[in-house]
Design a protein around this motif. Sequence first.
Motif, PDB file in Angstrom:
ATOM      1  N   TYR A  89       0.839  -1.197   0.000  1.00 44.39           N
ATOM      2  CA  TYR A  89       0.000   0.000   0.000  1.00 44.39           C
ATOM      3  C   TYR A  89       0.876   1.250   0.000  1.00 44.39           C
ATOM      4  N   VAL A  90       0.329   2.330  -0.540  1.00 44.87           N
ATOM      5  CA  VAL A  90       1.002   3.629  -0.566  1.00 44.87           C
ATOM      6  C   VAL A  90       0.075   4.636   0.090  1.00 44.87           C
ATOM      7  N   VAL A  91       0.539   5.271   1.163  1.00 47.13           N
ATOM      8  CA  VAL A  91      -0.253   6.275   1.874  1.00 47.13           C
ATOM      9  C   VAL A  91       0.522   7.581   1.906  1.00 47.13           C
ATOM     10  N   GLU A  92      -0.122   8.658   1.466  1.00 51.48           N
ATOM     11  CA  GLU A  92       0.481   9.983   1.593  1.00 51.48           C
ATOM     12  C   GLU A  92       0.335  10.395   3.055  1.00 51.48           C
ATOM     13  N   GLU A  93       1.389  10.261   3.819  1.00 54.44           N
ATOM     14  CA  GLU A  93       1.304  10.442   5.268  1.00 54.44           C
ATOM     15  C   GLU A  93       0.791  11.824   5.670  1.00 54.44           C
ATOM     16  N   GLU A  94       1.255  12.888   4.995  1.00 57.49           N
ATOM     17  CA  GLU A  94       0.868  14.234   5.401  1.00 57.49           C
ATOM     18  C   GLU A  94      -0.605  14.499   5.180  1.00 57.49           C
ATOM     19  N   SER A  95      -1.199  13.801   4.225  1.00 57.27           N
ATOM     20  CA  SER A  95      -2.611  14.036   3.935  1.00 57.27           C
ATOM     21  C   SER A  95      -3.416  12.750   4.072  1.00 57.27           C
ATOM     22  N   ALA A  96      -2.902  11.835   4.920  1.00 56.73           N
ATOM     23  CA  ALA A  96      -3.542  10.530   5.048  1.00 56.73           C
ATOM     24  C   ALA A  96      -4.990  10.660   5.521  1.00 56.73           C
ATOM     25  N   VAL A  97      -5.280  11.575   6.437  1.00 56.83           N
ATOM     26  CA  VAL A  97      -6.647  11.823   6.888  1.00 56.83           C
ATOM     27  C   VAL A  97      -6.928  13.307   6.693  1.00 56.83           C
ATOM     28  N   LEU A  98      -7.546  13.638   5.570  1.00 58.39           N
ATOM     29  CA  LEU A  98      -7.818  15.038   5.261  1.00 58.39           C
ATOM     30  C   LEU A  98      -8.987  15.525   6.108  1.00 58.39           C
ATOM     31  N   PRO A  99      -8.830  16.649   6.815  1.00 54.24           N
ATOM     32  CA  PRO A  99      -9.928  17.135   7.649  1.00 54.24           C
ATOM     33  C   PRO A  99     -11.053  17.737   6.822  1.00 54.24           C
ATOM     34  N   GLY A 100     -12.278  17.565   7.323  1.00 50.33           N
ATOM     35  CA  GLY A 100     -13.440  18.156   6.678  1.00 50.33           C
ATOM     36  C   GLY A 100     -13.764  19.517   7.263  1.00 50.33           C
ATOM     37  N   LEU A 101     -14.921  20.051   6.909  1.00 45.29           N
ATOM     38  CA  LEU A 101     -15.319  21.386   7.341  1.00 45.29           C
ATOM     39  C   LEU A 101     -15.361  21.530   8.856  1.00 45.29           C
ATOM     40  N   ASP A 102     -15.678  20.422   9.560  1.00 40.73           N
ATOM     41  CA  ASP A 102     -15.830  20.473  11.008  1.00 40.73           C
ATOM     42  C   ASP A 102     -14.606  19.957  11.769  1.00 40.73           C
ATOM     43  N   GLY A 103     -13.546  19.597  11.050  1.00 45.43           N
ATOM     44  CA  GLY A 103     -12.339  19.124  11.715  1.00 45.43           C
ATOM     45  C   GLY A 103     -12.227  17.610  11.780  1.00 45.43           C
ATOM     46  N   ARG A 104     -13.350  16.911  11.638  1.00 43.69           N
ATOM     47  CA  ARG A 104     -13.289  15.455  11.579  1.00 43.69           C
ATOM     48  C   ARG A 104     -12.824  15.019  10.195  1.00 43.69           C
ATOM     49  N   LYS A 105     -12.538  13.724  10.039  1.00 40.70           N
ATOM     50  CA  LYS A 105     -12.150  13.222   8.729  1.00 40.70           C
ATOM     51  C   LYS A 105     -13.205  13.611   7.695  1.00 40.70           C
ATOM     52  N   MET A 106     -12.738  14.095   6.529  1.00 44.17           N
ATOM     53  CA  MET A 106     -13.672  14.459   5.476  1.00 44.17           C
ATOM     54  C   MET A 106     -14.381  13.203   4.993  1.00 44.17           C
ATOM     55  N   SER A 107     -15.702  13.179   5.141  1.00 37.58           N
ATOM     56  CA  SER A 107     -16.471  11.983   4.809  1.00 37.58           C
ATOM     57  C   SER A 107     -17.915  12.352   4.510  1.00 37.58           C
ATOM     58  N   LYS A 108     -18.491  11.666   3.520  1.00 35.10           N
ATOM     59  CA  LYS A 108     -19.897  11.908   3.186  1.00 35.10           C
ATOM     60  C   LYS A 108     -20.788  11.613   4.381  1.00 35.10           C
ATOM     61  N   SER A 109     -20.411  10.627   5.199  1.00 38.63           N
ATOM     62  CA  SER A 109     -21.241  10.249   6.341  1.00 38.63           C
ATOM     63  C   SER A 109     -21.307  11.356   7.391  1.00 38.63           C
ATOM     64  N   TYR A 110     -20.308  12.251   7.421  1.00 41.51           N
ATOM     65  CA  TYR A 110     -20.307  13.373   8.362  1.00 41.51           C
ATOM     66  C   TYR A 110     -20.896  14.643   7.744  1.00 41.51           C
ATOM     67  N   ASN A 111     -21.210  14.590   6.450  1.00 42.60           N
ATOM     68  CA  ASN A 111     -21.733  15.767   5.751  1.00 42.60           C
ATOM     69  C   ASN A 111     -20.799  16.973   5.913  1.00 42.60           C
ATOM     70  N   ASN A 112     -19.501  16.709   5.788  1.00 41.26           N
ATOM     71  CA  ASN A 112     -18.514  17.781   5.983  1.00 41.26           C
ATOM     72  C   ASN A 112     -17.534  17.878   4.816  1.00 41.26           C
ATOM     73  N   THR A 113     -17.992  17.444   3.644  1.00 38.15           N
ATOM     74  CA  THR A 113     -17.104  17.377   2.487  1.00 38.15           C
ATOM     75  C   THR A 113     -17.146  18.648   1.645  1.00 38.15           C
ATOM     76  N   ILE A 114     -16.142  18.775   0.776  1.00 35.41           N
ATOM     77  CA  ILE A 114     -16.110  19.819  -0.246  1.00 35.41           C
ATOM     78  C   ILE A 114     -16.041  19.107  -1.592  1.00 35.41           C
ATOM     79  N   PRO A 115     -17.147  19.048  -2.342  1.00 36.82           N
ATOM     80  CA  PRO A 115     -17.124  18.408  -3.661  1.00 36.82           C
ATOM     81  C   PRO A 115     -16.082  19.071  -4.556  1.00 36.82           C
ATOM     82  N   ILE A 116     -15.323  18.260  -5.273  1.00 37.28           N
ATOM     83  CA  ILE A 116     -14.160  18.790  -5.967  1.00 37.28           C
ATOM     84  C   ILE A 116     -14.523  19.674  -7.153  1.00 37.28           C
ATOM     85  N   PHE A 117     -15.688  19.457  -7.764  1.00 38.45           N
ATOM     86  CA  PHE A 117     -16.062  20.268  -8.920  1.00 38.45           C
ATOM     87  C   PHE A 117     -17.171  21.263  -8.588  1.00 38.45           C
ATOM     88  N   GLU A 118     -17.220  21.677  -7.320  1.00 40.17           N
ATOM     89  CA  GLU A 118     -18.223  22.655  -6.904  1.00 40.17           C
ATOM     90  C   GLU A 118     -18.027  23.966  -7.652  1.00 40.17           C
TER      91      GLU A 118
END
Length: 330
Positions: A183-212
């Motif tokens: 496996y290859v993991v980009e360590e510095e960005s392994a867990v990208l934070p979302g709008l609320d500080g938690r991991k960016m995830s659709k389940s947390y509704n804290n994402t930024i769609p890339i083509f917004e």
Amino acid sequence: MKKTVLTGIKPTGRIHLGNYIGAIKPALELAQIENPVYFVADYHGLTKVQDAEQMKELSYGIAATWLALGLDPSKSIFYRQSDVPEIFELSWILACFSSKGLMNRAHAYKAIVDQNREAGREQDDGVNMGLFTYPILMASDILLFQSDLVPVGKDQIQHVEIARDLAETFNRQFGETFKLPEYVVEEESAVLPGLDGRKMSKSYNNTIPIFEEPDKLRKLINRIKTDSTEPDEAKDPDESIVFALYREFASEDEINAMRERYETGIGWGEAKRELFDVMNDVLEEPRRKYKYYIENLDEIDRILAEGAGKARAKVRPLLTDVKRKIGIYV
């Protein structure tokens, strides 16, 4: 000799920055020096998306995203998972060499079991067999292409480890057959934070769609959680969600300059404006390309069909070897 790099994205929602930073960006970067294999993981998505129109829309969205962000079909293998039946044939073979205990330990399954127990529900409530055996299908994706490297987020590392376990089990019994992937993991960005500080995830509704669109992108950036420090107070860039996102799109010189501004004092409003400017600049052309492909689905179909042909030609010899080794006449 160049290594084979494999990356797939599930069509379970709109692509957001976490998907881009955690999987797409490192895969595209590795493709410049290795042999890339990319796929739309539509059968993986079936564990969650079981509406035909939604599946079709999301699958095209994944394909358009790859193409818009720089995937070159002429220099890679790019296919839709469901167009390569050899993957599913190998998945059944691997399932017969996989213990139920190994699947019981898979993180995604364990998480649902824990949630059900906490809620007082039957432990397998809501668990379909596709979800339970998901790691086996992913192992088939990886092993059939003799993948050397698999770019993943930290929460996906276990899937690569399971693929290695299954490869080792098969190799011990039938001789060297499958490569053991890394496996290859980009360590510095392994867990990208979302709008609320938690991991960016659709389940947390804290994402930024890339083509917004720019206006909506600006509004989302303005919602990013910050602390209460005053504009002229020093701030720790390594603790800032805004800076974490900024460094994924800015040049090295821009990152260093912004780090200095954080340490000497910058207002959060200004920092967010700088983030918007650099993100919007980088994503403007990919956004345009994405719209083109979504408006020309026949072009996507043509590219994926050609990719499926290349994929099947590549994997048939290995599947034939596997079937001979297990005593299936081919």
